[in-house]
Design a protein around this motif. Structure first.
Motif, short mmCIF file in Angstrom:
data_model
loop_
_atom_site.label_atom_id
_atom_site.label_comp_id
_atom_site.label_asym_id
_atom_site.label_seq_id
_atom_site.Cartn_x
_atom_site.Cartn_y
_atom_site.Cartn_z
N LYS A 37 32.53 46.72 57.92
CA LYS A 37 31.97 46.32 56.64
C LYS A 37 32.44 44.90 56.33
CE LYS A 37 29.70 46.58 52.85
NZ LYS A 37 28.21 46.49 52.90
N PHE A 38 31.58 43.96 56.62
CA PHE A 38 31.93 42.56 56.43
C PHE A 38 31.55 42.12 55.02
CE2 PHE A 38 32.24 42.84 60.93
CZ PHE A 38 33.16 41.86 61.29
N ASN A 39 32.55 41.61 54.29
CA ASN A 39 32.35 41.14 52.93
C ASN A 39 32.52 39.63 52.86
OD1 ASN A 39 31.97 43.76 51.91
ND2 ASN A 39 34.19 44.07 51.73
N HIS A 40 31.73 39.01 51.99
CA HIS A 40 31.84 37.57 51.81
C HIS A 40 33.18 37.22 51.17
CE1 HIS A 40 31.32 33.81 49.44
NE2 HIS A 40 30.74 33.41 50.56
N VAL A 41 33.86 36.23 51.75
CA VAL A 41 35.16 35.81 51.24
C VAL A 41 35.09 34.44 50.59
CG1 VAL A 41 37.54 35.21 51.87
CG2 VAL A 41 36.42 37.18 52.94
N TYR A 501 32.96 35.59 56.31
CA TYR A 501 32.92 37.03 56.02
C TYR A 501 34.07 37.70 56.77
CZ TYR A 501 28.12 36.19 54.40
OH TYR A 501 27.00 35.73 53.75
N GLU A 502 34.69 38.68 56.10
CA GLU A 502 35.83 39.38 56.68
C GLU A 502 35.56 40.87 56.72
OE1 GLU A 502 40.57 38.97 56.01
OE2 GLU A 502 39.44 39.70 54.27
N ASN A 503 35.93 41.50 57.84
CA ASN A 503 35.76 42.93 57.97
C ASN A 503 36.85 43.65 57.18
OD1 ASN A 503 34.72 45.40 58.88
ND2 ASN A 503 36.09 45.43 60.65
N GLN A 504 36.42 44.52 56.27
CA GLN A 504 37.36 45.22 55.40
C GLN A 504 37.82 46.53 56.01
OE1 GLN A 504 38.50 43.59 52.55
NE2 GLN A 504 37.35 41.98 53.58
#
Length: 504
Positions: A37-41, A501-504
């Protein structure tokens, strides 16, 4: 092929139940939706249009290097804290424009075209710590992409060799191999394949420039390298092919014609018009030329694959253009009955096609129609055999999830659709393989699980308000990431932004 591969598991299950007394194997838990689940950082504003085309990351310095053609420099950012990137002194460039950047173990390589594109270009190598020039190497005309081999010993550049607008100066396309330690440069041309032109064209390769033989006509676009650093593959976008390069013997071993995609087959439906006032996928008697832009190599369970973003591209110069619309050509009435009204703008009339293919009788009317790109990503074997094509998956997912973004709100349906531009694969620590597909026209990145390369699974769509035209994708595995988590970095050409984007 795709449909057959989807059917095989059902056939095998039937055989196990009907041919053996043992119980059928029970389905295993599906891990697809876990741990990805990649979220915008963060988004970095680099500049305006063309200010953020391609990015590279150096793990030793934790710096991000971004091609900034607007300012004719390489922008540099410290991303030790991905939430607060720090802009550092840029690397200025002279006597040409940057097209690509790559980084490895404290070194940064930049592909620079000459001010006169048809002249030889350069690959400049810099120190990642202080930006000082280490060396500069002369390569072929218009180096469009550069990458390090996986062991860092070589630099490989795809030298596009585009003609000028008059098509009187058309340099040969080439591939350059640079030995970083010795500085020796070997530039390979495609002369040896001139004799194979007819057979390659019969299998879907294109040679069509005015007065050009194969060696002049090929335009290398993008490079990817095997894990053992022995083989490189180079996309030949306008020509609809991929070349295989032996980095040990420094020879071009083969050209693989990619052939054509039939939009009249189930699963390959497209929206062919921007004038029909509806977003709808239908079968049409048209072929797509794969014409990949970005490609990437991945080894899964001991098997090597080439993944391609099938963007498509046309040649359109002052003195020569292959572009045409179906409404403006003459169709063979046997193949395309008038009663079907194909040339109506609400049907096929608006679709952009090449005028260099399809007139099979050489009599002025078209028996076949060939459009640009395949509106998909594909997975190929190391020797150019199609393993999987995503069919209309991209269009289906956009219609279902972001219909307002579909084909740029339908405005690009008559051209190349969403235009898959770039692909990159993340090998996660649990041996899951995640594919990212950048869509130039919809400003999005699609995420697929390709752990089973014959049956990819759609996972997600990444996008961030203000980002326009993702040109470059960069994955940073957790083992090299400044945050300790998997990252994907998206460089957006039109908006001049870079998003993390970072994987949570």
């Amino acid at each position: 092929m795709k449909n057959l591969l989807k059917t095989l598991p059902l056939l095998l299950t039937f055989c196990l139940i009907g041919c053996d007394d043992d119980p059928a194997p029970q389905p295993q838990p599906n891990p697809i939706n876990t741990e990805v689940k990649f979220n915008h950082v963060k988004t970095i504003m680099v500049g305006g249009e063309t200010a953020a085309e391609i990015s590279a990351y150096d793990a030793t310095t934790q710096k991000l290097f971004v091609v900034n053609a607007e300012s004719n420099e390489i922008a540099v950012y410290n991303i030790k804290d991905i939430n607060n990137p720090v802009q550092l002194t840029a690397i200025p460039l002279a006597n040409g424009a940057p097209n690509s950047v790559a980084a490895y173990d404290g070194k940064v390589a930049v592909a620079i075209e000459d001010n006169i594109k048809q002249n030889a270009g350069k690959i400049a190598l810099y120190n990642a710590e202080n930006g000082s020039l280490i060396n500069s190497y002369t390569v072929g005309a218009l180096p469009d992409m550069v990458t390090f081999s996986k062991d860092g010993k070589l630099l490989i550049s795809a030298n596009e060799g585009e003609p000028d607008d008059t098509y009187t100066n058309d340099p040969e396309g080439s591939v350059s191999i640079i030995e970083v330690e010795s500085g020796i440069v070997t530039t390979l041309n495609f002369d040896a394949f001139n004799a194979d032109e007819a057979s390659l064209k019969s299998n879907g390769f294109r040679v069509f420039g005015p007065n050009a033989n194969l060696a002049k006509d090929v335009e290398p676009e993008y490079v990817t390298v095997s894990d053992d650093s022995k083989i490189a593959w180079v996309s030949l976008q306008e020509n609809n092919g991929i070349a295989k390069v032996n980095l040990v013997s420094k020879t071009i071993e083969a050209i693989y014609p990619l052939g054509f995609k039939n939009y009249n087959e189930a699963g390959n439906e497209i929206d062919a018009s921007n004038k029909d006032d509806v977003k709808e996928l239908k079968n049409w008697p048209v072929y797509g030329m794969y014409q990949p832009d970005g490609i990437t190599y991945v080894n899964i369970n001991g098997n090597g694959y080439i993944i391609s973003a099938n963007e498509g591209d046309a040649r359109d110069y002052d003195s020569f253009s292959e572009e045409g619309r179906i409404k403006d050509i003459t169709l063979d009435e046997t193949t395309f009955p008038i009663s079907e009204d194909y040339q109506n703008e609400a049907n096929l009339g608006r679709l952009l096609i090449t005028n260099t293919l399809g007139d099979e009788g050489n009599d002025g009317d078209f028996e076949k129609l060939y459009s640009y790109g395949a509106r998909s990503f594909s997975i190929w074997s190391e020797n150019g055999t199609l393993i999987y094509d995503s069919g209309n998956s991209i269009a289906q997912e956009l219609l279902a999830r972001t219909p307002d973004r579909f084909n740029d709100d339908d405005s690009r349906s008559d051209d190349k659709g969403a235009e898959p531009e770039s692909v990159e694969v993340l090998n996660m620590s649990n041996e899951r393989y995640i594919l990212f597909v950048g869509l130039e026209r919809t400003d999005q990145v699609l995420v697929y699980d390709i752990t089973n390369p014959t049956s990819p699974v759609f996972l997600d769509i990444l996008s961030h308000e203000g980002d326009e035209a993702p040109e470059g994708l960069l994955v940073i595995p957790s083992s090299e990431s400044p945050s300790g988590k998997d990252l994907v970095i998206v460089s957006n050409e039109d908006s001049g932004t870079v998003s993390i984007y970072e994987n949570q």
